[in-house]
Motif scaffolding. Structure first.
Motif, PDB file in Angstrom:
ATOM      1  N   ALA A 195       0.853  -1.162   0.008  1.00 28.53           N
ATOM      2  CA  ALA A 195       0.101   0.089  -0.082  1.00 28.53           C
ATOM      3  C   ALA A 195       0.670   1.156  -0.198  1.00 28.53           C
ATOM      4  O   ALA A 195       0.625   2.214  -0.765  1.00 28.53           O
ATOM      5  N   LEU A 202       2.623   1.617  -3.486  1.00 30.42           N
ATOM      6  CA  LEU A 202       1.626   2.070  -4.391  1.00 30.42           C
ATOM      7  C   LEU A 202       0.945   3.453  -4.394  1.00 30.42           C
ATOM      8  O   LEU A 202       0.647   4.144  -5.144  1.00 30.42           O
ATOM      9  N   ALA A 203       0.905   3.825  -3.151  1.00 37.80           N
ATOM     10  CA  ALA A 203       0.528   5.184  -2.712  1.00 37.80           C
ATOM     11  C   ALA A 203       1.582   6.375  -2.945  1.00 37.80           C
ATOM     12  O   ALA A 203       1.579   7.416  -2.968  1.00 37.80           O
ATOM     13  N   VAL A 219      -4.893   1.989  -0.801  1.00 43.10           N
ATOM     14  CA  VAL A 219      -3.721   2.872  -1.691  1.00 43.10           C
ATOM     15  C   VAL A 219      -4.576   4.461  -1.714  1.00 43.10           C
ATOM     16  O   VAL A 219      -3.798   5.299  -1.367  1.00 43.10           O
ATOM     17  N   ARG A 272      -2.567   7.383  -0.156  1.00 38.10           N
ATOM     18  CA  ARG A 272      -2.049   8.472  -1.036  1.00 38.10           C
ATOM     19  C   ARG A 272      -2.539   9.841  -0.667  1.00 38.10           C
ATOM     20  O   ARG A 272      -1.826  10.725  -0.588  1.00 38.10           O
TER      21      ARG A 272
END
Length: 178
Positions: free
Chosen positions: A53, A56-57, A167, A171
């Motif tokens: 996570a 991907l963030a 994510v 983010r």
């Protein structure tokens, strides 16, 4: 024959924090899993989605392996937990344990002075803040001088949030903090 003296069970090993001064974000887990304490590294359970996570963030340029958890410092982030006691499931930690750990965590965050502290799940922050109506994301009050943020717990047992949901939530923190 005299009875043998009772010897208390040894204290379980403590998962070491991954902290240094001046970090942008400290991710604060509820408590360590048993596998994390045994390995000495954060988020080692294969079902835990934390490392994926945060990568991907956009927090890390690479997918960090749990055995290299100290690499997160290179990205301005750190790791700690609210309660030191390891468990199989986070729901084994009581509200009273979270409350009892408040002072230690508060002093630690004051000492290392990150810009943000991200609680991974509502339970600990709710107990510490004394509030039951915790929303995801930015919190109205700071914690030990750091901007407080609440993120969904990345545990594989948390089926309420898919990886894409994690994510997106993570983010939002990255965009605010960096």
């Amino acid at each position: 024959m005299a009875a043998e003296p009772l010897v208390p069970d040894p204290l379980p090993p403590k998962l070491p924090d991954v902290l240094t001064g001046g970090l942008s974000v400290v991710f604060c887990g509820l408590n360590p899993g048993l596998s994390a304490v045994v390995s000495g590294h954060h988020f080692t359970n294969k079902s835990n989605r934390f490392w994926k996570a945060i990568h991907l963030a956009g927090f890390t340029a690479e997918l960090i392996e749990p055995t290299n958890d100290r690499r997160i410092l290179q990205y301005g982030c750190g790791l700690t937990v609210v309660v030191d006691r390891p468990t199989i499931r986070a729901d084994e930690v009581s509200r009273q344990e979270f409350q009892a750990s408040h002072g230690t965590l508060h002093r630690k965050i004051e000492l290392f002075a990150p810009a943000y502290i991200a609680f991974l799940g509502k339970a600990a922050y709710s107990a510490i803040s004394g509030r039951r109506d915790i929303a995801w994301g930015l919190q109205p009050e700071r914690f030990a001088g750091a901007v407080a943020w609440v993120l969904p717990n990345p545990s594989g047992l948390n089926r309420a949030f898919r990886l894409d949901d994690l994510v997106q939530a993570y983010r939002e923190l990255r965009l605010a903090a960096f």
